[in-house]
Design an enzyme around this catalytic site. Structure first.
Site, PDB file in Angstrom:
ATOM      1  N   ASP A   1      62.556 -60.416 -87.816  1.00 50.20           N
ATOM      2  CA  ASP A   1      62.894 -61.153 -86.599  1.00 50.20           C
ATOM      3  C   ASP A   1      62.861 -62.656 -86.893  1.00 50.20           C
ATOM      4  OD1 ASP A   1      62.697 -60.344 -83.296  1.00 50.20           O
ATOM      5  OD2 ASP A   1      62.507 -62.455 -83.864  1.00 50.20           O
TER       6      ASP A   1
ATOM      7  N   HIS B   1      61.961 -53.000 -82.214  1.00 46.99           N
ATOM      8  CA  HIS B   1      61.017 -53.946 -82.813  1.00 46.99           C
ATOM      9  C   HIS B   1      59.890 -53.141 -83.448  1.00 46.99           C
ATOM     10  CE1 HIS B   1      62.222 -57.664 -80.413  1.00 46.99           C
ATOM     11  NE2 HIS B   1      62.738 -56.725 -79.642  1.00 46.99           N
TER      12      HIS B   1
ATOM     13  N   ASN C   1      63.179 -53.085 -75.950  1.00 45.90           N
ATOM     14  CA  ASN C   1      63.485 -53.757 -74.688  1.00 45.90           C
ATOM     15  C   ASN C   1      64.884 -53.342 -74.238  1.00 45.90           C
ATOM     16  OD1 ASN C   1      61.052 -55.218 -74.712  1.00 45.90           O
ATOM     17  ND2 ASN C   1      61.936 -56.792 -76.032  1.00 45.90           N
TER      18      ASN C   1
ATOM     19  N   GLY D   1      63.690 -57.230 -70.731  1.00 45.03           N
ATOM     20  CA  GLY D   1      63.553 -58.358 -71.655  1.00 45.03           C
ATOM     21  C   GLY D   1      64.518 -58.321 -72.821  1.00 45.03           C
ATOM     22  N   GLN D   2      65.592 -57.533 -72.697  1.00 47.00           N
ATOM     23  CA  GLN D   2      66.565 -57.466 -73.795  1.00 47.00           C
ATOM     24  C   GLN D   2      67.440 -58.712 -73.794  1.00 47.00           C
ATOM     25  OE1 GLN D   2      69.164 -54.027 -73.717  1.00 47.00           O
ATOM     26  NE2 GLN D   2      69.912 -54.402 -75.803  1.00 47.00           N
TER      27      GLN D   2
ATOM     28  N   HIS E   1      68.063 -52.356 -80.693  1.00 45.43           N
ATOM     29  CA  HIS E   1      67.153 -52.673 -81.802  1.00 45.43           C
ATOM     30  C   HIS E   1      65.754 -52.201 -81.453  1.00 45.43           C
ATOM     31  CE1 HIS E   1      67.621 -56.102 -79.090  1.00 45.43           C
ATOM     32  NE2 HIS E   1      66.343 -56.379 -79.301  1.00 45.43           N
TER      33      HIS E   1
HETATM   34  P1  5GP Z   1      65.083 -58.576 -77.475  1.00 49.44           P
HETATM   35  O1  5GP Z   1      64.528 -59.704 -76.645  1.00 49.44           O
HETATM   36  O2  5GP Z   1      66.565 -58.387 -77.198  1.00 49.44           O
HETATM   37  O3  5GP Z   1      64.308 -57.310 -77.388  1.00 49.44           O
HETATM   38  O4  5GP Z   1      64.914 -59.018 -78.972  1.00 49.44           O
HETATM   39  C1  5GP Z   1      65.831 -59.811 -79.638  1.00 49.44           C
HETATM   40  C2  5GP Z   1      65.109 -60.332 -80.855  1.00 49.44           C
HETATM   41  O5  5GP Z   1      66.073 -60.771 -81.761  1.00 49.44           O
HETATM   42  C3  5GP Z   1      64.177 -61.502 -80.573  1.00 49.44           C
HETATM   43  O6  5GP Z   1      62.863 -61.159 -80.989  1.00 49.44           O
HETATM   44  C4  5GP Z   1      64.771 -62.645 -81.370  1.00 49.44           C
HETATM   45  O7  5GP Z   1      63.789 -63.454 -81.958  1.00 49.44           O
HETATM   46  C5  5GP Z   1      65.617 -61.918 -82.416  1.00 49.44           C
HETATM   47  N1  5GP Z   1      66.815 -62.602 -82.836  1.00 49.44           N
HETATM   48  C6  5GP Z   1      67.764 -63.161 -82.039  1.00 49.44           C
HETATM   49  N2  5GP Z   1      68.759 -63.667 -82.771  1.00 49.44           N
HETATM   50  C7  5GP Z   1      68.441 -63.403 -84.069  1.00 49.44           C
HETATM   51  C8  5GP Z   1      69.091 -63.676 -85.312  1.00 49.44           C
HETATM   52  O8  5GP Z   1      70.183 -64.260 -85.378  1.00 49.44           O
HETATM   53  N3  5GP Z   1      68.457 -63.258 -86.449  1.00 49.44           N
HETATM   54  C9  5GP Z   1      67.269 -62.603 -86.408  1.00 49.44           C
HETATM   55  N4  5GP Z   1      66.731 -62.246 -87.587  1.00 49.44           N
HETATM   56  N5  5GP Z   1      66.628 -62.337 -85.258  1.00 49.44           N
HETATM   57  C10 5GP Z   1      67.212 -62.724 -84.103  1.00 49.44           C
END
Ligand code: 5GP
Ligand code: ZN
Length: 112
Positions: free
Chosen positions: A29, A100, A85, A91-92, A98
């Site tokens: 991440d 985590h 999420n 919180g997505q 994906h």
């Molecule tokens: P969500 O909030 O959708 O569950 O998680 C998205 C995650 O993707 C976040 O933890 C954020 O830090 C990560 N993220 C967003 N853009 C990028 C990216 O371009 N590269 C990487 N490695 N992580 C990303």
């Protein structure tokens, strides 16, 4: 999907993969919330968990990829947390499914 950042990462166009097989990719991440914070994604674009129809892919992620990455990152013994999420209140922020995988510190509950 052409303009999806996780599709681009999964295709190896940007970023660095820490795991890859035929159908799944994983990478660290960009904003880690724990010493180990890996994102596991299907290579095919799936918007979120409610859109995932491929049972074999779901099983592969949870029964094979997760254990392998947990072992690879050393949290298989200490424990880890999986988070998926989903949607706005979930919180997505990236609309490519994906998982985590968080570990390397003691997790708290309830989550924020
Ligand atoms: P969500 O909030 O959708 O569950 O998680 C998205 C995650 O993707 C976040 O933890 C954020 O830090 C990560 N993220 C967003 N853009 C990028 C990216 O371009 N590269 C990487 N490695 N992580 C990303
Ligand atoms: Zn995508």
């Amino acid at each position: 999907m052409a303009d999806c950042v996780f599709c681009k990462i999964a295709r190896g166009e940007i970023g660095t993969l820490i795991y890859e097989d035929e159908t799944v990719a994983a990478f660290n991440d960009a904003s880690p919330q724990a010493p180990v914070h890996v994102l596991i994604v299907p290579k095919v674009h799936v918007a979120n968990i409610t859109e995932l129809e491929d049972k074999n892919l779901a099983a592969h992620i949870f029964t094979e990829v997760v254990p392998e990455i947990a072992k690879k990152t050393g949290v298989d013994v200490t424990g880890f947390r999986l988070v998926v999420n989903t949607g706005e209140e979930g919180g997505q922020t990236v609309n490519h499914l994906h998982v985590h995988l968080l570990g390397g510190r003691k997790m708290t509950w309830p989550p924020g």
